[in-house]
Design an enzyme around this catalytic site. Structure first.
Site: not given
Length: 223
Positions: A66, A147, A149
């Protein structure tokens, strides 16, 4: 390391000393609530981009997520700008399977961004949506807009901040987003694990890339 501690989120113009680039086998740059081009709010961004360029020049495998992906785009000579429409939610991406077969899965991946990046013509964009580039690869550097994660637990922590109100202003229902994240959690975790494996065993072992002489942030040239 955390560049801006939580107690300074309201005034992020902190003094930062980045560690020597040669000390690391690989580096991951995560997200942030600011914009890469907002040099007045985060004057340390020029040093972070310079640090990323040092890592890339040394051949250190580098992953950006990001804000981190946008910062790496600037480091390789690209630019970051405000997106015409925010992308928030679980989105599928179109992967360039001819250039990079098997590197970026279609998803869905969690997106949460109000800016977007471009990269120089010689840097391959390997995944995109209609609104924004979603991934690029350059040598041992992989920049992501989405994203991989984020878990539902992380998402709930984000929504406990002022971000919930910001999402509602953009027409996103925070509770519905949490519920969808819980439903997609297992598949998202498997995709994230596989993406990291590909970064470690593929991207990180490629020849290092050469950098342009300068990087651009908000029209300013950085050496």
């Amino acid at each position: 390391m955390m560049v801006v501690p939580e107690e300074r989120f309201h005034s992020p113009d902190v003094a930062v000393a980045f560690p020597p680039a040669s000390e690391y086998d690989a580096v991951v740059f995560f997200g942030a609530i600011w914009s890469v081009y907002d040099t007045a709010a985060i004057p340390w961004i020029a040093d972070e981009i310079g640090y990323a360029r040092s890592l890339i020049s040394l051949g250190v495998p580098t992953l950006g997520i990001c804000f981190g992906g946008q910062m790496l785009a600037a480091a390789v000579g690209g630019q970051v700008e405000r997106a015409p429409i925010p992308e928030v939610g679980w989105l599928s991406v179109a992967s360039d399977t001819s250039a990079e077969p098997g590197l970026i899965d279609a998803g869905p991946w969690l997106s949460w961004h109000f800016d977007r990046f471009t990269v120089p013509a010689h840097v391959p964009v390997v995944a995109r949506t209609a609104l924004a580039n979603q991934a690029f690869v350059s040598g041992r550097t992989l920049g992501l807009q989405f994203h991989p994660e984020v878990t539902d637990v992380v998402l709930e922590a984000w929504l406990r901040s002022d971000d919930a109100a910001r999402l509602m202003e953009s027409g996103v229902d925070p509770q519905a987003l949490i519920e969808q994240s819980r439903t997609l959690a297992d598949g998202a975790a498997a995709r994230a694990h596989e993406l990291v494996r590909r970064f470690v065993f593929d991207v990180a072992r490629r020849p290092a890339s050469e950098l342009p002489a300068t990087a651009l942030v908000s029209g300013s040239s950085l050496r």
